[in-house]
Motif scaffolding. Structure first.
Motif, mmCIF file in Angstrom:
data_model
loop_
_atom_site.group_PDB
_atom_site.id
_atom_site.type_symbol
_atom_site.label_atom_id
_atom_site.label_comp_id
_atom_site.label_asym_id
_atom_site.label_seq_id
_atom_site.Cartn_x
_atom_site.Cartn_y
_atom_site.Cartn_z
ATOM 1 N N ALA A 131 12.602 1.826 -7.496
ATOM 2 C CA ALA A 131 11.206 1.874 -7.958
ATOM 3 C C ALA A 131 10.586 3.230 -7.617
ATOM 4 C CB ALA A 131 10.424 0.764 -7.259
ATOM 5 N N ASP A 132 9.358 3.409 -8.081
ATOM 6 C CA ASP A 132 8.516 4.537 -7.712
ATOM 7 C C ASP A 132 9.054 5.880 -8.235
ATOM 8 O OD1 ASP A 132 6.322 5.665 -6.696
ATOM 9 O OD2 ASP A 132 6.637 5.090 -4.620
ATOM 10 N N PHE A 133 8.781 6.130 -9.492
ATOM 11 C CA PHE A 133 9.284 7.352 -10.130
ATOM 12 C C PHE A 133 8.213 8.430 -10.243
ATOM 13 C CE2 PHE A 133 12.198 4.035 -11.181
ATOM 14 C CZ PHE A 133 13.425 4.656 -11.109
ATOM 15 N N VAL B 192 13.957 8.752 -2.820
ATOM 16 C CA VAL B 192 14.823 7.593 -2.552
ATOM 17 C C VAL B 192 14.633 7.210 -1.091
ATOM 18 C CG1 VAL B 192 17.229 6.806 -2.411
ATOM 19 C CG2 VAL B 192 16.507 8.321 -4.292
ATOM 20 N N LYS B 193 14.275 5.950 -0.843
ATOM 21 C CA LYS B 193 14.087 5.451 0.532
ATOM 22 C C LYS B 193 14.036 3.936 0.458
ATOM 23 C CE LYS B 193 9.063 6.205 0.216
ATOM 24 N NZ LYS B 193 7.863 6.684 0.886
ATOM 25 N N THR B 194 14.131 3.281 1.623
ATOM 26 C CA THR B 194 14.237 1.810 1.601
ATOM 27 C C THR B 194 12.949 1.134 1.109
ATOM 28 O OG1 THR B 194 13.833 1.882 3.975
ATOM 29 C CG2 THR B 194 16.106 1.512 3.262
ATOM 30 N N SER B 195 11.804 1.825 1.191
ATOM 31 C CA SER B 195 10.588 1.169 0.662
ATOM 32 C C SER B 195 10.492 1.332 -0.849
ATOM 33 C CB SER B 195 9.320 1.678 1.359
ATOM 34 O OG SER B 195 9.144 3.036 1.096
ATOM 35 N N ASN B 196 11.351 2.158 -1.429
ATOM 36 C CA ASN B 196 11.386 2.295 -2.891
ATOM 37 C C ASN B 196 12.586 1.566 -3.500
ATOM 38 O OD1 ASN B 196 9.021 3.672 -3.158
ATOM 39 N ND2 ASN B 196 9.953 5.707 -3.038
ATOM 40 N N ILE B 197 13.237 0.733 -2.716
ATOM 41 C CA ILE B 197 14.293 -0.128 -3.250
ATOM 42 C C ILE B 197 13.750 -1.554 -3.151
ATOM 43 C CG2 ILE B 197 16.680 -0.958 -2.965
ATOM 44 C CD1 ILE B 197 17.338 1.834 -1.824
ATOM 45 N N ALA C 67 3.408 -10.137 -12.218
ATOM 46 C CA ALA C 67 3.610 -8.688 -12.320
ATOM 47 C C ALA C 67 3.081 -8.020 -11.059
ATOM 48 C CB ALA C 67 2.864 -8.158 -13.543
ATOM 49 N N ALA C 68 3.633 -6.839 -10.754
ATOM 50 C CA ALA C 68 3.103 -6.029 -9.653
ATOM 51 C C ALA C 68 2.240 -4.953 -10.295
ATOM 52 C CB ALA C 68 4.243 -5.417 -8.863
ATOM 53 N N ILE C 69 0.981 -4.909 -9.877
ATOM 54 C CA ILE C 69 0.033 -3.975 -10.512
ATOM 55 C C ILE C 69 -0.325 -2.884 -9.508
ATOM 56 C CG2 ILE C 69 -2.246 -3.796 -11.604
ATOM 57 C CD1 ILE C 69 -1.875 -6.874 -12.226
ATOM 58 N N LYS C 70 0.056 -1.674 -9.848
ATOM 59 C CA LYS C 70 -0.185 -0.552 -8.922
ATOM 60 C C LYS C 70 -1.427 0.204 -9.364
ATOM 61 C CE LYS C 70 3.144 2.505 -7.079
ATOM 62 N NZ LYS C 70 4.120 3.576 -7.321
ATOM 63 N N GLN C 71 -2.408 0.228 -8.478
ATOM 64 C CA GLN C 71 -3.649 0.948 -8.787
ATOM 65 C C GLN C 71 -3.512 2.378 -8.279
ATOM 66 O OE1 GLN C 71 -7.123 -0.524 -6.697
ATOM 67 N NE2 GLN C 71 -8.483 0.311 -8.257
ATOM 68 N N GLN D 19 0.857 -1.182 0.000
ATOM 69 C CA GLN D 19 0.000 0.000 0.000
ATOM 70 C C GLN D 19 0.889 1.227 0.000
ATOM 71 O OE1 GLN D 19 -3.565 0.287 0.149
ATOM 72 N NE2 GLN D 19 -3.053 2.429 -0.218
ATOM 73 N N GLY D 20 0.745 2.067 -0.988
ATOM 74 C CA GLY D 20 1.518 3.302 -1.024
ATOM 75 C C GLY D 20 0.575 4.482 -0.894
ATOM 76 N N SER D 21 1.128 5.701 -0.941
ATOM 77 C CA SER D 21 0.254 6.858 -0.774
ATOM 78 C C SER D 21 -0.645 7.066 -1.989
ATOM 79 C CB SER D 21 1.071 8.096 -0.456
ATOM 80 O OG SER D 21 2.224 8.138 -1.235
ATOM 81 N N TYR D 22 -0.287 6.486 -3.149
ATOM 82 C CA TYR D 22 -1.139 6.662 -4.342
ATOM 83 C C TYR D 22 -2.156 5.550 -4.507
ATOM 84 C CZ TYR D 22 2.005 10.375 -5.660
ATOM 85 O OH TYR D 22 2.719 11.538 -5.666
ATOM 86 N N TYR E 133 4.242 -3.438 -13.366
ATOM 87 C CA TYR E 133 5.700 -3.513 -13.225
ATOM 88 C C TYR E 133 6.194 -4.952 -13.198
ATOM 89 C CZ TYR E 133 5.206 1.194 -11.306
ATOM 90 O OH TYR E 133 4.909 2.508 -11.098
ATOM 91 N N GLU E 134 7.462 -5.112 -13.480
ATOM 92 C CA GLU E 134 8.081 -6.404 -13.210
ATOM 93 C C GLU E 134 7.930 -6.652 -11.706
ATOM 94 O OE1 GLU E 134 12.457 -6.931 -12.943
ATOM 95 O OE2 GLU E 134 12.617 -4.809 -13.419
ATOM 96 N N TYR E 135 7.750 -7.903 -11.332
ATOM 97 C CA TYR E 135 7.502 -8.241 -9.934
ATOM 98 C C TYR E 135 8.837 -8.506 -9.235
ATOM 99 C CZ TYR E 135 5.961 -11.039 -5.940
ATOM 100 O OH TYR E 135 5.755 -11.531 -4.669
ATOM 101 N N ALA E 136 9.074 -7.820 -8.141
ATOM 102 C CA ALA E 136 10.298 -8.042 -7.358
ATOM 103 C C ALA E 136 9.927 -8.991 -6.215
ATOM 104 C CB ALA E 136 10.827 -6.719 -6.828
ATOM 105 N N GLN E 137 10.350 -10.232 -6.362
ATOM 106 C CA GLN E 137 9.865 -11.306 -5.485
ATOM 107 C C GLN E 137 10.119 -11.062 -3.995
ATOM 108 O OE1 GLN E 137 10.812 -15.241 -7.029
ATOM 109 N NE2 GLN E 137 10.945 -15.957 -4.922
#
Ligand SMILES: Nc1ncnc2c1ncn2[C@@H]1O[C@H](COP(=O)(O)OP(=O)(O)OP(=O)(O)O)[C@@H](O)[C@H]1O
Length: 313
Positions: A153-155, A137-142, A38-42, A22-25, A82-86
């Motif tokens: 991730a997360d551009f 840049v932060k650890t939840s975006n790596i 795949a990772a699908i961001k809504q 769950q992200g802010s978007y 996105y490509e899924y980062a396992q």
């Protein structure tokens, strides 16, 4: 481009059992699309500006940037695929790994992750034209793939620099995450690639200590939380203790890090300090940080080999 129906079916109609984040978007789901995970961001009610900045940068393909496979639109949402980062977000492996069901990361893995992330940032800072600043840049975006190799991730907040990586652009508003924001950015809204370098320095500190960029200490007196504590302030106090620096640094290491290479840990700590320098002009650029991390990785791997030999003999 995917159809809304494909995305809906891949996520079993956005089932909570397939929600992986769950992200802010909005929410992120795991789904199988055209035979691939795949990772699908809504993104609900997304401003098209954030969506298009993400698309622009993700058209650039690099092994240390998460790949955008496609997108879809439907209902009130946009979907980025996105490509899924396992192995998910680095933050989950560093902060309370046992609660999140993760094994603590070994020292050399941490150095490899830092180097991968540095190379991803170096690419957007120096090898794309125009240049980009990530700004979050932060650890939840790596994110970590199945081999624990890291990808940025997360551009959504990316900012384009028209002229050169070190000519500042003015931010119309302050965006990003507290604990990672460079002082000149908060003070003057001045955006350069060096604001990402500052945030990267905080990531290095998290890799070393396992602590969050901003944490809250419980107040034993009234069981309430005290003010947020900044990891940068905490680490700078350690660096400034010239008398007992090494002992202080050892004290603040991640307790989950049972084995580590002393010299490479020291080198990584010194790099983190340089990255958060108050004066942005004195911070290294990401190429320089990547070179320093390559050396640190070589010595960590040598140490690991020796450790292995010792254990076998
Ligand atoms: N490609 C991916 N592969 C695997 N997991 C992912 C992927 N993308 C996102 N996630 C998971 O979903 C979580 C939420 O991601 P998202 O990018 O939406 O938000 P965030 O970066 O954590 O927070 P914010 O949006 O507030 O910056 C991540 O922390 C991660 O656990």
């Amino acid at each position: 481009m995917f159809s809304y129906n494909e995305v809906r079916d891949a996520t079993s109609n956005f089932s909570t059992s397939l929600k992986i984040g769950q992200g802010s978007y909005g929410s992120v789901y795991l789904g199988k699309l055209r035979g691939k995970n795949a990772a699908i961001k809504q993104m609900k009610n997304t401003k098209s500006k954030e969506f298009s900045s993400e698309l622009k940068i993700l058209c650039k393909v690099h092994s240390n940037l998460i790949e955008l496979i496609g997108y879809a639109a439907g209902g009130d949402s946009l979907f980025l695929v996105y490509e899924y980062a396992q192995n998910g977000a680095l933050s989950d492996h560093l902060h309370w790994p046992s609660v999140k069901g993760k094994k603590p990361l070994a020292w050399t893995t941490r150095v490899q992750i830092a180097l991968d992330a540095a190379k991803g940032l170096e690419y957007i800072h120096q090898y794309t034209k125009p240049y980009y600043v990530h700004r979050d840049v932060k650890t939840s975006n790596i994110l970590l793939d199945s081999n624990f190799r890291a990808k940025i991730a997360d551009f959504g907040l990316v900012k384009l620099l028209e002229h050169s990586p070190e000519i500042a652009a003015a931010a119309s508003r302050i965006v990003g995450t507290f604990g990672y924001l460079a002082p000149e950015y908060v003070r003057d809204g001045c955006v350069t690639t060096k604001s990402d370098v500052y945030a990267f320095g905080v990531v290095l500190m998290e890799l070393i200590t396992g602590q969050q960029a901003l944490s809250r200490d419980a107040n034993p007196g009234n069981n309430q939380y005290t003010e947020h504590r900044s990891l940068v302030d905490y680490m700078l106090a350690v660096f400034n203790d010239t008398k007992d620096f090494m002992a202080k640094l050892t004290e603040c290491l991640d307790p989950n890090l049972t084995r580590y290479h002393k010299d490479s840990m020291l080198q990584m700590a010194l790099l983190s300090k340089d990255c958060v320098d108050e004066n942005w002009k004195r911070r290294p650029d990401m190429s320089n940080a990547a070179i320093r991390l390559s050396h640190i990785l070589i010595s960590s791997k040598e140490w690991e080999k020796m450790e292995c030999c010792h254990q076998m003999s």
